[in-house]
Design a protein around this motif. Structure first.
Motif, PDB file in Angstrom:
ATOM      1  N   VAL A  82       0.964  -1.574  -0.166  1.00 57.75           N
ATOM      2  CA  VAL A  82       0.320   0.046   0.298  1.00 57.75           C
ATOM      3  C   VAL A  82       1.023   0.961  -0.184  1.00 57.75           C
ATOM      4  O   VAL A  82       0.431   2.086  -0.716  1.00 57.75           O
ATOM      5  CB  VAL A  82      -0.701   0.715   1.073  1.00 57.75           C
ATOM      6  CG1 VAL A  82      -1.373   0.984   1.229  1.00 57.75           C
ATOM      7  CG2 VAL A  82      -2.041  -1.580   1.052  1.00 57.75           C
ATOM      8  N   ALA A  83       1.597   0.683   0.854  1.00 55.04           N
ATOM      9  CA  ALA A  83       2.286   2.311   1.263  1.00 55.04           C
ATOM     10  C   ALA A  83       3.616   2.880   0.089  1.00 55.04           C
ATOM     11  O   ALA A  83       3.704   3.752  -0.445  1.00 55.04           O
ATOM     12  CB  ALA A  83       3.861   2.146   2.059  1.00 55.04           C
ATOM     13  N   PHE A  84       4.259   1.396  -1.708  1.00 56.20           N
ATOM     14  CA  PHE A  84       4.577   1.884  -2.014  1.00 56.20           C
ATOM     15  C   PHE A  84       3.588   2.356  -3.326  1.00 56.20           C
ATOM     16  O   PHE A  84       4.241   3.877  -3.584  1.00 56.20           O
ATOM     17  CB  PHE A  84       4.950   0.425  -3.175  1.00 56.20           C
ATOM     18  CG  PHE A  84       5.517   0.579  -4.408  1.00 56.20           C
ATOM     19  CD1 PHE A  84       7.055   0.773  -4.895  1.00 56.20           C
ATOM     20  CD2 PHE A  84       4.761  -0.004  -5.494  1.00 56.20           C
ATOM     21  CE1 PHE A  84       7.171   0.866  -6.543  1.00 56.20           C
ATOM     22  CE2 PHE A  84       4.755   0.581  -6.549  1.00 56.20           C
ATOM     23  CZ  PHE A  84       6.632   0.980  -6.871  1.00 56.20           C
ATOM     24  N   PHE A  85       2.608   2.326  -3.828  1.00 52.40           N
ATOM     25  CA  PHE A  85       1.758   2.480  -4.751  1.00 52.40           C
ATOM     26  C   PHE A  85       1.109   3.853  -4.244  1.00 52.40           C
ATOM     27  O   PHE A  85       0.972   5.481  -5.144  1.00 52.40           O
ATOM     28  CB  PHE A  85       0.397   2.205  -4.687  1.00 52.40           C
ATOM     29  CG  PHE A  85       0.753   0.801  -5.323  1.00 52.40           C
ATOM     30  CD1 PHE A  85       0.702   0.973  -7.226  1.00 52.40           C
ATOM     31  CD2 PHE A  85       0.887  -0.431  -4.907  1.00 52.40           C
ATOM     32  CE1 PHE A  85       1.194  -0.202  -7.710  1.00 52.40           C
ATOM     33  CE2 PHE A  85       1.118  -1.746  -5.732  1.00 52.40           C
ATOM     34  CZ  PHE A  85       0.984  -1.344  -7.495  1.00 52.40           C
ATOM     35  N   SER A  86       0.836   4.121  -2.690  1.00 52.25           N
ATOM     36  CA  SER A  86       0.565   5.756  -1.961  1.00 52.25           C
ATOM     37  C   SER A  86       2.067   7.180  -2.519  1.00 52.25           C
ATOM     38  O   SER A  86       1.696   8.100  -2.908  1.00 52.25           O
ATOM     39  CB  SER A  86       0.289   5.845  -0.233  1.00 52.25           C
ATOM     40  OG  SER A  86      -0.915   4.820  -0.391  1.00 52.25           O
ATOM     41  N   ALA A  87       2.930   6.335  -1.736  1.00 56.44           N
ATOM     42  CA  ALA A  87       4.117   7.247  -2.181  1.00 56.44           C
ATOM     43  C   ALA A  87       4.173   7.189  -3.682  1.00 56.44           C
ATOM     44  O   ALA A  87       4.797   8.721  -3.996  1.00 56.44           O
ATOM     45  CB  ALA A  87       5.298   6.507  -1.756  1.00 56.44           C
ATOM     46  N   PHE A  88       4.116   6.452  -4.922  1.00 55.74           N
ATOM     47  CA  PHE A  88       4.573   6.630  -6.364  1.00 55.74           C
ATOM     48  C   PHE A  88       3.309   7.846  -6.993  1.00 55.74           C
ATOM     49  O   PHE A  88       3.886   8.689  -7.189  1.00 55.74           O
ATOM     50  CB  PHE A  88       3.763   5.430  -6.638  1.00 55.74           C
ATOM     51  CG  PHE A  88       3.773   6.040  -7.972  1.00 55.74           C
ATOM     52  CD1 PHE A  88       5.379   4.962  -9.143  1.00 55.74           C
ATOM     53  CD2 PHE A  88       2.962   5.807  -9.366  1.00 55.74           C
ATOM     54  CE1 PHE A  88       5.056   5.162 -10.410  1.00 55.74           C
ATOM     55  CE2 PHE A  88       3.016   5.644 -10.918  1.00 55.74           C
ATOM     56  CZ  PHE A  88       4.759   5.732 -11.109  1.00 55.74           C
ATOM     57  N   LEU A  89       1.855   8.122  -5.872  1.00 53.54           N
ATOM     58  CA  LEU A  89       0.997   8.584  -6.614  1.00 53.54           C
ATOM     59  C   LEU A  89       0.958   9.355  -5.811  1.00 53.54           C
ATOM     60  O   LEU A  89       1.175  11.363  -6.587  1.00 53.54           O
ATOM     61  CB  LEU A  89      -0.125   8.478  -5.703  1.00 53.54           C
ATOM     62  CG  LEU A  89      -1.028   7.526  -6.263  1.00 53.54           C
ATOM     63  CD1 LEU A  89      -2.150   6.746  -5.377  1.00 53.54           C
ATOM     64  CD2 LEU A  89      -1.229   7.453  -8.166  1.00 53.54           C
ATOM     65  N   GLY A  90       2.234   9.984  -4.637  1.00 56.41           N
ATOM     66  CA  GLY A  90       2.306  11.368  -3.925  1.00 56.41           C
ATOM     67  C   GLY A  90       3.561  11.813  -4.757  1.00 56.41           C
ATOM     68  O   GLY A  90       3.831  13.502  -4.642  1.00 56.41           O
ATOM     69  N   SER A  91       3.946  11.778  -5.067  1.00 57.16           N
ATOM     70  CA  SER A  91       5.502  11.680  -5.718  1.00 57.16           C
ATOM     71  C   SER A  91       5.045  12.582  -7.355  1.00 57.16           C
ATOM     72  O   SER A  91       5.571  13.057  -7.610  1.00 57.16           O
ATOM     73  CB  SER A  91       6.350  10.694  -6.072  1.00 57.16           C
ATOM     74  OG  SER A  91       7.217  10.298  -5.375  1.00 57.16           O
ATOM     75  N   ASN A  92       3.888  11.880  -8.244  1.00 57.74           N
ATOM     76  CA  ASN A  92       3.531  12.241  -9.106  1.00 57.74           C
ATOM     77  C   ASN A  92       2.682  13.557  -8.597  1.00 57.74           C
ATOM     78  O   ASN A  92       3.046  14.074  -9.295  1.00 57.74           O
ATOM     79  CB  ASN A  92       2.168  11.289  -9.425  1.00 57.74           C
ATOM     80  CG  ASN A  92       2.259  11.604 -11.165  1.00 57.74           C
ATOM     81  OD1 ASN A  92       2.402  11.619 -11.778  1.00 57.74           O
ATOM     82  ND2 ASN A  92       0.519  11.946 -11.366  1.00 57.74           N
ATOM     83  N   LEU A  93       2.359  13.858  -7.766  1.00 55.52           N
ATOM     84  CA  LEU A  93       1.208  15.541  -7.633  1.00 55.52           C
ATOM     85  C   LEU A  93       2.749  16.053  -7.063  1.00 55.52           C
ATOM     86  O   LEU A  93       2.030  17.112  -7.452  1.00 55.52           O
ATOM     87  CB  LEU A  93       0.715  14.778  -6.227  1.00 55.52           C
ATOM     88  CG  LEU A  93      -0.278  16.290  -5.717  1.00 55.52           C
ATOM     89  CD1 LEU A  93      -0.932  16.613  -6.885  1.00 55.52           C
ATOM     90  CD2 LEU A  93      -1.128  15.550  -4.512  1.00 55.52           C
ATOM     91  N   LEU A  94       3.508  15.778  -6.496  1.00 59.80           N
ATOM     92  CA  LEU A  94       5.393  16.550  -6.051  1.00 59.80           C
ATOM     93  C   LEU A  94       5.613  17.245  -7.848  1.00 59.80           C
ATOM     94  O   LEU A  94       5.194  18.482  -7.204  1.00 59.80           O
ATOM     95  CB  LEU A  94       5.632  15.609  -5.916  1.00 59.80           C
ATOM     96  CG  LEU A  94       7.545  16.489  -6.174  1.00 59.80           C
ATOM     97  CD1 LEU A  94       7.496  17.961  -4.637  1.00 59.80           C
ATOM     98  CD2 LEU A  94       8.109  15.830  -4.803  1.00 59.80           C
ATOM     99  N   THR A  95       5.572  16.252  -8.547  1.00 60.78           N
ATOM    100  CA  THR A  95       5.967  17.130  -9.509  1.00 60.78           C
ATOM    101  C   THR A  95       4.905  18.369 -10.856  1.00 60.78           C
ATOM    102  O   THR A  95       5.446  19.098 -11.223  1.00 60.78           O
ATOM    103  CB  THR A  95       6.223  15.886 -10.815  1.00 60.78           C
ATOM    104  OG1 THR A  95       4.791  15.081 -11.517  1.00 60.78           O
ATOM    105  CG2 THR A  95       7.017  15.718 -10.699  1.00 60.78           C
ATOM    106  N   LEU A  96       3.563  17.766  -9.965  1.00 63.80           N
ATOM    107  CA  LEU A  96       2.286  19.054 -10.276  1.00 63.80           C
ATOM    108  C   LEU A  96       2.223  20.185  -9.926  1.00 63.80           C
ATOM    109  O   LEU A  96       1.542  21.328  -9.704  1.00 63.80           O
ATOM    110  CB  LEU A  96       0.890  18.010 -10.856  1.00 63.80           C
ATOM    111  CG  LEU A  96       1.939  16.404 -11.513  1.00 63.80           C
ATOM    112  CD1 LEU A  96       0.134  16.200 -11.479  1.00 63.80           C
ATOM    113  CD2 LEU A  96       1.802  17.314 -12.839  1.00 63.80           C
TER     114      LEU A  96
END
Length: 254
Positions: A82-96
């Motif tokens: 769960v943490a893997f996918f949550s961090a992936f989404l969080g990092s994607n938001l950081l780029t935006l």
């Protein structure tokens, strides 16, 4: 890039790995240093590059804990996924988007953590297994979603927040909390790394030497935490939380 900048970044990475191995929060050391020394780079690029040393240091620390501390593998496997996918989404938001709006909220949370840890003397000294397996897994998923997304989006202090969650929510003592938190932190770092690689946000000339130094710090820090035990980790945790509080307070008010 000037050699002295790489040297300063490596020094910061070593101390970040050392602190992170004991109670988490190493990002609060190397992230500000990197932002100051690399003003020409975007925040997303800096955070992306720092995920490599963070993963390296956490890996070496986790290995030390694995040899000495019993892990809850059923809980960890679910939390890590769960943490893997949550961090992936969080990092994607950081780029935006920009993430400064989170700092005032974190300041309030850290004040509460510092007061609670200081006043509750037995906090995290003994394990307190009070949850059924089903409830423990549910709480673990919630923790992983929230902290995983935070790590991908903002990052600094993630290890400390994970330790706090394992102690206060799941009832672990500090030693077992630090050990299990490292495994979840590995998953959040890896999730972010995957996203930043896809986005081309990692500068390997910075990331690789910092990773070596962070790993060395993590190795030494984990050995010290295992040797000293819960009381030492609790005191070190409180110290890091106070420093984190000062750091975020500075960001919010100055």
């Amino acid at each position: 890039m000037e050699t002295y900048i790489i040297i300063l970044l490596c020094i910061a990475a070593f101390f970040a790995g050392f602190v992170d191995a004991i109670v988490g929060g190493g990002g609060l050391i190397q992230t500000p240093v990197a932002i100051i020394l690399l003003p020409q780079l975007s925040v997303a690029t800096i955070i992306g590059s720092l995920k490599i040393p963070a993963f390296s240091g956490t890996s070496f620390a986790a290995y030390q804990y694995l040899k000495k501390v019993q892990m809850n593998w059923k809980l960890l496997s679910i939390m890590a996924l769960v943490a893997f996918f949550s961090a992936f989404l969080g990092s994607n938001l950081l780029t935006l988007v920009h993430n400064d709006f989170m700092k005032p909220l974190l300041l309030v949370v850290l004040i509460f953590i510092a007061i609670y840890t200081f006043t509750k003397k037995d906090f995290g000294i003994h394990q307190a297994k009070e949850h059924s397996l089903k409830r423990q897994l549910l709480l673990g998923v919630i923790i992983s979603v929230c902290i995983g997304f935070y790590d991908g989006f903002i990052g600094p202090g993630t290890g400390s927040f994970l330790v706090l969650a394992f102690v206060s929510v799941l009832g672990f003592d500090f030693l077992h909390a630090s050990a299990n938190a490292k495994m979840v932190n590995l998953a959040t770092n890896f999730g972010s790394i995957c996203l930043f690689i896809l986005k081309g946000k990692i500068i390997w000339a910075i990331a690789i030497p910092m990773a070596i130094c962070n790993a060395l710090g993590g190795f030494i820090g984990a050995k010290l935490a295992i040797k000293k035990g819960n009381t030492f980790i609790r005191k070190f945790f409180l110290f890091v939380v106070i420093l984190t509080l000062i750091r975020f307070g500075y960001d919010v008010f100055f």
